[in-house]
Scaffold this motif. Structure first.
Motif, PDB file in Angstrom:
ATOM      1  N   ARG A   1       0.959  -1.088   0.042  1.00 29.93           N
ATOM      2  CA  ARG A   1      -0.081   0.016  -0.134  1.00 29.93           C
ATOM      3  C   ARG A   1       0.916   1.258   0.026  1.00 29.93           C
ATOM      4  NH1 ARG A   1      -0.393   1.043   6.048  1.00 29.93           N
ATOM      5  NH2 ARG A   1      -1.825   2.752   5.554  1.00 29.93           N
ATOM      6  N   ARG A   2       0.354   2.299  -0.704  1.00 28.21           N
ATOM      7  CA  ARG A   2       1.193   3.583  -0.748  1.00 28.21           C
ATOM      8  C   ARG A   2       1.385   4.122   0.593  1.00 28.21           C
ATOM      9  NH1 ARG A   2      -0.574   8.654  -1.524  1.00 28.21           N
ATOM     10  NH2 ARG A   2      -2.819   9.144  -1.297  1.00 28.21           N
ATOM     11  N   ARG A   3       2.495   4.803   0.863  1.00 23.75           N
ATOM     12  CA  ARG A   3       2.910   5.670   1.976  1.00 23.75           C
ATOM     13  C   ARG A   3       1.901   6.721   2.112  1.00 23.75           C
ATOM     14  NH1 ARG A   3       8.672   7.539   3.871  1.00 23.75           N
ATOM     15  NH2 ARG A   3       8.438   9.020   2.159  1.00 23.75           N
ATOM     16  N   ARG A   4       1.162   7.077   2.912  1.00 27.26           N
ATOM     17  CA  ARG A   4       0.292   8.487   3.139  1.00 27.26           C
ATOM     18  C   ARG A   4       1.042   9.106   3.962  1.00 27.26           C
ATOM     19  NH1 ARG A   4      -5.300   7.996   5.002  1.00 27.26           N
ATOM     20  NH2 ARG A   4      -5.687   9.747   3.764  1.00 27.26           N
ATOM     21  N   VAL A   5       1.651  10.018   3.571  1.00 24.83           N
ATOM     22  CA  VAL A   5       2.496  11.012   4.422  1.00 24.83           C
ATOM     23  C   VAL A   5       1.749  12.321   4.889  1.00 24.83           C
ATOM     24  CG1 VAL A   5       4.810  10.249   3.599  1.00 24.83           C
ATOM     25  CG2 VAL A   5       3.624  12.349   2.554  1.00 24.83           C
ATOM     26  N   GLY A   6       2.278  13.072   5.813  1.00 24.74           N
ATOM     27  CA  GLY A   6       1.383  14.144   6.417  1.00 24.74           C
ATOM     28  C   GLY A   6       0.185  14.063   6.791  1.00 24.74           C
ATOM     29  N   ARG A   7      -0.283  13.014   7.478  1.00 16.92           N
ATOM     30  CA  ARG A   7      -1.573  12.779   7.981  1.00 16.92           C
ATOM     31  C   ARG A   7      -1.666  12.366   9.507  1.00 16.92           C
ATOM     32  NH1 ARG A   7      -2.124  14.308   3.828  1.00 16.92           N
ATOM     33  NH2 ARG A   7      -3.361  13.495   1.951  1.00 16.92           N
ATOM     34  N   GLY A   8      -1.025  13.213  10.126  1.00 14.46           N
ATOM     35  CA  GLY A   8      -0.918  12.873  11.560  1.00 14.46           C
ATOM     36  C   GLY A   8       0.050  12.310  12.037  1.00 14.46           C
ATOM     37  N   ILE A   9       0.469  12.493  13.453  1.00 15.77           N
ATOM     38  CA  ILE A   9       1.756  11.829  14.317  1.00 15.77           C
ATOM     39  C   ILE A   9       1.391  10.153  14.189  1.00 15.77           C
ATOM     40  CG2 ILE A   9       0.582  12.021  16.479  1.00 15.77           C
ATOM     41  CD1 ILE A   9       3.612  12.937  17.334  1.00 15.77           C
ATOM     42  N   SER A  10       0.046   9.929  14.660  1.00 17.47           N
ATOM     43  CA  SER A  10      -0.106   8.594  14.887  1.00 17.47           C
ATOM     44  C   SER A  10       0.258   7.635  13.368  1.00 17.47           C
ATOM     45  CB  SER A  10      -1.356   8.016  15.212  1.00 17.47           C
ATOM     46  OG  SER A  10      -2.408   8.493  13.985  1.00 17.47           O
ATOM     47  N   ALA A  11       0.271   8.387  12.136  1.00 20.62           N
ATOM     48  CA  ALA A  11       0.406   7.633  10.936  1.00 20.62           C
ATOM     49  C   ALA A  11       1.817   7.555  10.830  1.00 20.62           C
ATOM     50  CB  ALA A  11      -0.001   8.400   9.852  1.00 20.62           C
ATOM     51  N   GLY A  12       2.803   8.012  11.513  1.00 22.36           N
ATOM     52  CA  GLY A  12       4.343   7.720  11.471  1.00 22.36           C
ATOM     53  C   GLY A  12       4.912   8.680  10.801  1.00 22.36           C
ATOM     54  N   GLN A  13       4.381   9.175   9.724  1.00 23.84           N
ATOM     55  CA  GLN A  13       4.864  10.168   8.757  1.00 23.84           C
ATOM     56  C   GLN A  13       4.161  11.647   8.808  1.00 23.84           C
ATOM     57  OE1 GLN A  13       7.604   9.932   6.893  1.00 23.84           O
ATOM     58  NE2 GLN A  13       8.160   7.664   7.505  1.00 23.84           N
TER      59      GLN A  13
ATOM     60  N   ALA B   1       3.277  15.652  10.313  1.00 21.47           N
ATOM     61  CA  ALA B   1       4.071  16.872  10.304  1.00 21.47           C
ATOM     62  C   ALA B   1       4.872  17.027   9.067  1.00 21.47           C
ATOM     63  CB  ALA B   1       4.826  17.106  11.448  1.00 21.47           C
ATOM     64  N   SER B   2       6.447  16.678   9.265  1.00 18.50           N
ATOM     65  CA  SER B   2       7.246  17.022   8.316  1.00 18.50           C
ATOM     66  C   SER B   2       7.281  15.939   7.023  1.00 18.50           C
ATOM     67  CB  SER B   2       8.739  17.216   8.835  1.00 18.50           C
ATOM     68  OG  SER B   2       9.065  16.098   9.331  1.00 18.50           O
ATOM     69  N   ALA B   3       6.616  14.825   7.361  1.00 22.17           N
ATOM     70  CA  ALA B   3       6.416  13.804   6.158  1.00 22.17           C
ATOM     71  C   ALA B   3       7.621  13.359   5.939  1.00 22.17           C
ATOM     72  CB  ALA B   3       5.806  14.390   5.052  1.00 22.17           C
ATOM     73  N   GLY B   4       8.679  12.793   6.672  1.00 23.59           N
ATOM     74  CA  GLY B   4      10.115  12.522   6.408  1.00 23.59           C
ATOM     75  C   GLY B   4      10.829  13.133   5.694  1.00 23.59           C
ATOM     76  N   LEU B   5      10.719  14.438   5.449  1.00 25.83           N
ATOM     77  CA  LEU B   5      11.502  15.503   4.777  1.00 25.83           C
ATOM     78  C   LEU B   5      12.445  16.302   5.643  1.00 25.83           C
ATOM     79  CD1 LEU B   5       8.946  16.697   1.938  1.00 25.83           C
ATOM     80  CD2 LEU B   5      10.884  14.885   1.786  1.00 25.83           C
ATOM     81  N   GLY B   6      12.187  16.094   6.983  1.00 31.39           N
ATOM     82  CA  GLY B   6      13.273  16.915   7.799  1.00 31.39           C
ATOM     83  C   GLY B   6      12.543  18.234   8.236  1.00 31.39           C
ATOM     84  N   MET B   7      13.160  19.044   8.822  1.00 32.88           N
ATOM     85  CA  MET B   7      12.747  20.385   9.512  1.00 32.88           C
ATOM     86  C   MET B   7      13.411  21.433   8.461  1.00 32.88           C
ATOM     87  SD  MET B   7      13.223  19.780  13.268  1.00 32.88           S
ATOM     88  CE  MET B   7      12.710  21.295  13.910  1.00 32.88           C
ATOM     89  N   ARG B   8      12.396  22.303   7.825  1.00 28.53           N
ATOM     90  CA  ARG B   8      12.573  23.441   7.174  1.00 28.53           C
ATOM     91  C   ARG B   8      13.481  23.369   6.174  1.00 28.53           C
ATOM     92  NH1 ARG B   8      11.860  25.453  12.226  1.00 28.53           N
ATOM     93  NH2 ARG B   8      14.141  25.579  12.707  1.00 28.53           N
ATOM     94  N   GLY B   9      13.921  24.331   5.202  1.00 32.37           N
ATOM     95  CA  GLY B   9      14.945  24.199   4.100  1.00 32.37           C
ATOM     96  C   GLY B   9      14.241  23.863   2.791  1.00 32.37           C
ATOM     97  N   GLN B  10      15.183  24.104   1.709  1.00 32.51           N
ATOM     98  CA  GLN B  10      14.653  23.965   0.309  1.00 32.51           C
ATOM     99  C   GLN B  10      13.936  22.707  -0.110  1.00 32.51           C
ATOM    100  OE1 GLN B  10      17.309  25.089  -2.555  1.00 32.51           O
ATOM    101  NE2 GLN B  10      15.822  25.660  -4.097  1.00 32.51           N
ATOM    102  N   LYS B  11      14.669  21.685   0.570  1.00 34.06           N
ATOM    103  CA  LYS B  11      14.502  20.328   0.197  1.00 34.06           C
ATOM    104  C   LYS B  11      13.042  19.649   0.885  1.00 34.06           C
ATOM    105  CE  LYS B  11      18.858  19.000   0.425  1.00 34.06           C
ATOM    106  NZ  LYS B  11      20.036  18.297   0.635  1.00 34.06           N
TER     107      LYS B  11
END
Length: 149
Positions: A15-27, A29-39
C-alpha cells in the motif's frame, strides 16, 4: 477467467505511504523530509546539476573544440628533401638515418612526409608514408616498404 478475476500475486504489492496525515500515522508533520529548508518544501527541490548558485560543472567545463586524441600515435618524421642527399640504392630505415645524422632522436616509428623531391632510387622501410611521399619515391624508381613500428 474474466478480466475482473485478474489480481496481482499475494504479497507483490504494497500500500502507498500516506505522508503528512498526523503523528499516529508515523509520517506526520514534516512527512519524513526533515525540518525546514528548500528540500522540505512542496514541489521539487532544485534542478539536476544545480550547485546553490555556484557556476555548475556543466557550465565550467570547456565545450567541443580541441579534444585530445586518445592513444595518439607518435612518429619520427622525415621529409623527402632530407633523403635527397643520400646516395643511390641506399636502404633507408630509422637506424640508418640516425647513423647518417639526419635524425637525432627516436621519437617513435618512422614516417616519411612528401615535402621535397627525390632523384635517386632508394629502398625506404618505414612505418608510414604520406601518399605524395610514396608517389615521389616510386617515381624515382625507388621502393616503399611498410614495416610494423
Amino acid at each position: 477467467m474474466k478480466l475482473h478475476d485478474i489480481a496481482p500475486q499475494p504479497g507483490s504489492t504494497k500500500r502507498r505511504r500516506r505522508v503528512g496525515r498526523g503523528i499516529s500515522a508515523g509520517q506526520g508533520a514534516s512527512a519524513g523530509l526533515g525540518m525546514r529548508g528548500q528540500k522540505s518544501r512542496s514541489g521539487t527541490g532544485t534542478r539536476p546539476g544545480f550547485e546553490g548558485g555556484q557556476m555548475p560543472l556543466y557550465r565550467r567545463v570547456p565545450k567541443l573544440k580541441h579534444f585530445p586524441i586518445v592513444n595518439r600515435k607518435e612518429y619520427t618524421i622525415v621529409n623527402l628533401k632530407q633523403l635527397a642527399k643520400l646516395p643511390a640504392k641506399t636502404e633507408v630505415t630509422l637506424e640508418s638515418l640516425m647513423e647518417a645524422g639526419i635524425v637525432t632522436t627516436n621519437d617513435g616509428p618512422l614516417k616519411i612526409l612528401g615535402d621535397g623531391e627525390v632523384t635517386v632510387a632508394l629502398t625506404v622501410k618505414a612505418a608510414a608514408f604520406t601518399a605524395s611521399a610514396k608517389e615521389k619515391i616510386e617515381a624515382a624508381k625507388g621502393t616503399c616498404e611498410v614495416i610494423e613500428g
